[in-house]
Design an enzyme around this catalytic site. Structure first.
Site, mmCIF file in Angstrom:
data_model
loop_
_atom_site.group_PDB
_atom_site.id
_atom_site.type_symbol
_atom_site.label_atom_id
_atom_site.label_comp_id
_atom_site.label_asym_id
_atom_site.label_seq_id
_atom_site.Cartn_x
_atom_site.Cartn_y
_atom_site.Cartn_z
ATOM 1 N N ARG A 231 41.130 -62.270 -4.606
ATOM 2 C CA ARG A 231 39.944 -62.831 -3.966
ATOM 3 C C ARG A 231 40.263 -63.111 -2.502
ATOM 4 O O ARG A 231 41.371 -63.530 -2.161
ATOM 5 C CB ARG A 231 39.501 -64.130 -4.655
ATOM 6 C CG ARG A 231 38.860 -63.907 -6.010
ATOM 7 C CD ARG A 231 37.496 -63.225 -5.868
ATOM 8 N NE ARG A 231 36.840 -62.998 -7.143
ATOM 9 C CZ ARG A 231 36.920 -61.876 -7.844
ATOM 10 N NH1 ARG A 231 37.685 -60.882 -7.403
ATOM 11 N NH2 ARG A 231 36.266 -61.743 -8.977
ATOM 12 N N GLU A 260 31.931 -61.260 1.995
ATOM 13 C CA GLU A 260 31.654 -59.868 1.678
ATOM 14 C C GLU A 260 30.152 -59.663 1.509
ATOM 15 O O GLU A 260 29.529 -60.392 0.735
ATOM 16 C CB GLU A 260 32.373 -59.476 0.385
ATOM 17 C CG GLU A 260 33.882 -59.589 0.457
ATOM 18 C CD GLU A 260 34.580 -59.340 -0.864
ATOM 19 O OE1 GLU A 260 35.816 -59.397 -0.903
ATOM 20 O OE2 GLU A 260 33.871 -59.091 -1.876
ATOM 21 N N HIS A 287 36.382 -54.058 -1.561
ATOM 22 C CA HIS A 287 36.405 -54.670 -2.894
ATOM 23 C C HIS A 287 36.174 -53.620 -3.984
ATOM 24 O O HIS A 287 35.281 -53.756 -4.834
ATOM 25 C CB HIS A 287 35.348 -55.771 -2.993
ATOM 26 C CG HIS A 287 35.651 -56.783 -4.057
ATOM 27 N ND1 HIS A 287 35.263 -58.106 -3.960
ATOM 28 C CD2 HIS A 287 36.283 -56.674 -5.254
ATOM 29 C CE1 HIS A 287 35.645 -58.764 -5.048
ATOM 30 N NE2 HIS A 287 36.262 -57.904 -5.852
#
Length: 312
Positions: A231, A260, A287
């Site tokens: 994360r 994000e 991601h």
């Protein structure tokens, strides 16, 4: 709506939709649904399947008294208010087993790209240059790899190193006796001091929020490479940028960021992000570490099996 209606808010493998219908669930498949739309409709549903785009906070859960379970595509449960879910007797299911191999392979791929300068080499050739000496890389052989967090993803990365002639250290605060012939169980201080490469495989909790900060970085081996597929908020991005500029961090592979997409962040984050974007010793991806064709199916299979086991 019927008491077995299920809302699916992200793209999933058809095997999950077909399986839910086979269990008697009436499924609303809305992979483009926004978080706001989900929250406005959630009270109609008995179950919901989500990904990072549609997080579930306390207010949303309190507005859905019929909700009995939440299915998380993948692993990180930081997107769900687990305390509120427990209070409301809502079962939370996840599928970390489904994308562990994908995450591990992505971490390795980013590392190889960084150490062999593949991104700038590719770009220079496309631009008509043939810069060989400027793209002299470094070998992994003989290096020490440190893995922080040895759950599904960390252990999957540990298994990838067979035959690489590397030493693998692992630290997990909440596990014991997980070492084997290929992976040496150790403490955090030893891992920081001896690792040439450190890869994070930890959840985001109060304890791990900005775990990689100035103090952490200064305790590591000078010039170490940092990999984060966990994360974004597991690290203090400003401290990482400072470490990269000073050389204390020799390179970084970052699949996740504190905000994000990056344009959603505040000015302070935008400044750090722009600095990262101009650093040759940094590899970035959006991601997608667990985002493979194979993991899409595996996640669906794992989650469906868990739903079967606790269907009510």
């Amino acid at each position: 709506m019927a008491t077995k209606d299920i809302l699916v808010t992200d793209y999933v493998h058809p095997i999950l939709i077909d399986g839910l219908r086979g269990l008697g669930y009436s499924t609303t498949y809305a992979p483009e649904m926004s978080r706001t739309e989900m929250e406005s409709l959630l009270h109609h549903y008995r179950g919901v399947i989500i990904n990072t785009r549609c997080a579930l906070g306390r207010d949303a859960l309190l507005s859905a008294p019929s909700l009995r379970w939440i299915g998380r595509l993948g692993s990180g449960l930081d997107i769900i208010d687990l305390e509120a879910a427990s209070e409301m007797n809502i079962r939370v299911l996840s599928a970390p087993e489904g994308n562990a191999t994908a995450v591990a392979e992505h971490a390795l791929g980013m590392l190889l790209a960084l150490m062999n300068k593949l991104i700038s080499a590719d770009q220079s050739v496309r631009e008509g240059s043939w810069l060989r000496e400027q793209h002299r890389g470094r070998e992994l052989s003989g290096k020490t790899i440190g893995i922080i967090g040895f759950g599904n993803n960390g252990s999957a990365l540990g298994r990838l190193w067979h035959g690489w002639n590397v030493r693998v250290l692992a630290y997990d605060k909440y596990l014991t006796a997980y070492g084997n012939d290929s992976v040496q169980e150790t403490d955090l201080a030893t891992l920081q001091h001896e690792s040439d490469i450190i890869s994070l495989h930890i959840p985001l909790t109060r304890e791990t929020y900005q775990m990689v900060n100035e103090e952490f970085i200064s305790a590591c081996k000078s010039g170490f490479i940092l990999i984060n597929t966990s994360r974004g908020n597991n690290l203090d991005l400003g401290a990482v940028v400072a470490g990269l500029r000073s050389g204390q961090i020799g390179g970084a592979c970052l699949d996740v960021l504190p905000f994000e997409p990056p344009d959603k962040g505040p000015v302070s984050f935008a400044d750090s992000f722009q600095q990262l974007c101009h650093m040759d010793q940094v590899v970035l991806s959006p991601h997608i570490a667990g985002w493979t064709v194979e993991s899409k199916r595996k996640i669906a299979e794992v989650l469906l099996e868990k739903i079967k086991q606790c269907e009510w």
